[in-house]
Design a protein around this motif. Structure first.
Motif, PDB file in Angstrom:
ATOM      1  N   ASP A 243       0.813  -1.223   0.000  1.00  0.00           N
ATOM      2  CA  ASP A 243       0.000   0.000   0.000  1.00  0.00           C
ATOM      3  C   ASP A 243       0.844   1.268   0.000  1.00  0.00           C
ATOM      4  O   ASP A 243       0.331   2.361   0.283  1.00  0.00           O
ATOM      5  N   LEU A 244       2.119   1.143  -0.302  1.00  0.00           N
ATOM      6  CA  LEU A 244       2.993   2.315  -0.352  1.00  0.00           C
ATOM      7  C   LEU A 244       2.559   3.230  -1.505  1.00  0.00           C
ATOM      8  O   LEU A 244       2.241   2.739  -2.591  1.00  0.00           O
ATOM      9  N   VAL A 249       7.224   4.271  -4.017  1.00  0.00           N
ATOM     10  CA  VAL A 249       7.663   3.052  -4.702  1.00  0.00           C
ATOM     11  C   VAL A 249       8.693   3.400  -5.771  1.00  0.00           C
ATOM     12  O   VAL A 249       9.748   2.766  -5.884  1.00  0.00           O
ATOM     13  N   ILE A 250       8.401   4.429  -6.560  1.00  0.00           N
ATOM     14  CA  ILE A 250       9.332   4.870  -7.602  1.00  0.00           C
ATOM     15  C   ILE A 250      10.664   5.273  -6.991  1.00  0.00           C
ATOM     16  O   ILE A 250      11.734   4.889  -7.485  1.00  0.00           O
ATOM     17  N   GLU A 251      10.611   6.029  -5.908  1.00  0.00           N
ATOM     18  CA  GLU A 251      11.848   6.491  -5.250  1.00  0.00           C
ATOM     19  C   GLU A 251      12.689   5.307  -4.764  1.00  0.00           C
ATOM     20  O   GLU A 251      13.904   5.248  -4.986  1.00  0.00           O
ATOM     21  N   ALA A 273       4.438   3.984 -12.127  1.00  0.00           N
ATOM     22  CA  ALA A 273       4.367   2.800 -11.261  1.00  0.00           C
ATOM     23  C   ALA A 273       3.032   2.099 -11.454  1.00  0.00           C
ATOM     24  O   ALA A 273       2.002   2.740 -11.659  1.00  0.00           O
ATOM     25  N   HIS A 274       3.087   0.771 -11.402  1.00  0.00           N
ATOM     26  CA  HIS A 274       1.860  -0.035 -11.503  1.00  0.00           C
ATOM     27  C   HIS A 274       1.960  -1.203 -10.533  1.00  0.00           C
ATOM     28  O   HIS A 274       2.994  -1.872 -10.455  1.00  0.00           O
ATOM     29  N   ARG A 275       0.890  -1.439  -9.804  1.00  0.00           N
ATOM     30  CA  ARG A 275       0.854  -2.541  -8.840  1.00  0.00           C
ATOM     31  C   ARG A 275       0.037  -3.692  -9.410  1.00  0.00           C
ATOM     32  O   ARG A 275      -1.146  -3.554  -9.687  1.00  0.00           O
ATOM     33  N   TRP A 276       0.710  -4.842  -9.594  1.00  0.00           N
ATOM     34  CA  TRP A 276       0.022  -6.073  -9.992  1.00  0.00           C
ATOM     35  C   TRP A 276      -0.289  -6.842  -8.710  1.00  0.00           C
ATOM     36  O   TRP A 276       0.611  -7.402  -8.090  1.00  0.00           O
ATOM     37  N   LEU A 277      -1.552  -6.870  -8.322  1.00  0.00           N
ATOM     38  CA  LEU A 277      -1.914  -7.548  -7.076  1.00  0.00           C
ATOM     39  C   LEU A 277      -1.731  -9.062  -7.178  1.00  0.00           C
ATOM     40  O   LEU A 277      -1.364  -9.719  -6.201  1.00  0.00           O
TER      41      LEU A 277
END
Length: 328
Positions: A243-244, A249-251, A273-277
């Motif tokens: 959940d960041l 996340v990029i940093e 950035a993309h989160r794949w759950l």
């Protein structure tokens, strides 16, 4: 007139099933919660060109899938990627040559999904939340309360946790899907105006928040003018930071990338950035596909086999083969 077959999900598994059923003369209707086909084989369009944020490449070992890849190659939607590969272990970089043939979609990974879909009917931006049976046929309901149907059979081709929720009326299959854990992956794209001073085009990373990095523009047919890279975090790091905020996340991952190359890295001119759950299943299985033939419900996906692109295609093809055999 026979009711069509509903297929939920247009990743490689769902599309493989749809293709095989259509070829056998059966009517299908696809449903997809996103705005395009391909699932984790999709690409993200951006100001720096298209970016493969999900699957980075795939291999072909099974004879049936090798034949399919050859057809894609003839259609111009796949090409061989021959990157200069490295390993990074405890901060030490070393070349990682191998004889493996790696394939990618051209000019972007999503080209494969679009080729497979062709002119088949699909309802986009449609998240199916319920699958239920009437007196003779199946019906679907989406998150907006819309109903679809009737359908003679249903193929569910989504990640295991999502499949579990849709299988409430098929407890046997729901229990099997519920036992499959899927790991997340944070993916970050960074672009630089001037090329980074490295020959690396791909790297398998250990002892880092990163699991994999790829020079995206080194893949055949890419349309970017900048030096674009895709960074994938490990499953462990992704789970711990699920959940960041995307900026953090990029940093983090950009910093890990700079450590990996051990160079003074300029600030990127573009980030994403993309989160794949549900990026990959934990452990492999040999199910091929799950089915309740009496009820007419089939379940497929990479998580039914190896977790690989090849596994997704085989699983979807097997779901269609079983259904066609039932209908004959």
């Amino acid at each position: 007139m026979t009711a069509p077959i509903a297929i939920i999900g247009t990743g490689i598994a769902g599309l493989a099933a749809a293709q095989a059923l259509h070829k056998a003369g059966h009517s299908v209707q696809l449903f997809e919660k996103s705005r395009g086909p391909g699932g984790r084989m999709s690409s993200k369009r951006s100001e720096v060109g298209s970016l493969d944020m999900g699957a980075q490449y795939f291999t072909a070992r099974d004879r049936r899938f090798v034949n399919q890849v050859q057809q894609w190659q003839a259609a111009g939607c796949v090409g061989e990627w021959t990157p200069l590969l490295y390993n990074s272990n405890s901060g030490v970089l070393s070349p990682s040559p191998d004889e493996q043939i790696r394939w990618v979609g051209t000019p972007r990974m999503s080209a494969i999904g679009r080729e497979m879909l062709g002119e088949l009917p699909v309802e986009y931006a449609c998240r199916i939340t319920e699958v239920f049976r009437g007196t003779q046929h199946w019906h679907l309901q989406d998150a907006d309360g819309r109903n679809f149907g009737p359908f003679s059979h249903v193929i569910i081709a989504v990640p295991a946790p999502q499949a579990t929720a849709l299988l409430a009326t098929v407890p046997k299959l729901a229990a099997a899907a519920a036992g499959v854990q899927m790991d997340p992956t944070w993916a970050v794209a960074v672009a630089f105006d001037a090329p980074l001073q490295t020959a690396m085009q791909g790297c398998f990373v250990q002892d880092s928040p990163l699991d994999w990095v790829a020079r995206d523009r080194s893949k055949p047919g890419r349309d970017t003018t900048r030096d674009t890279w895709v960074l994938h975090a490990t499953s462990t790091w992704s789970r711990q930071h699920i959940d960041l905020p995307k900026e953090q996340v990029i940093e983090h991952l950009h910093g890990a990338f700079a450590e990996l190359l051990d160079c003074t890295m300029p600030a990127p001119s573009f980030t994403l950035a993309h989160r794949w759950l549900y990026a990959r299943p934990v452990g492999g299985r040999e199910w091929n596909t799950l089915a309740d033939v009496d009820l007419g419900v089939y379940v497929c996906g990479d998580w039914c086999l190896s977790g690989r692109v090849e596994g997704a295609w085989i699983s979807g093809s097997e779901a269609a083969r079983k259904l066609i055999a039932q209908l004959e």
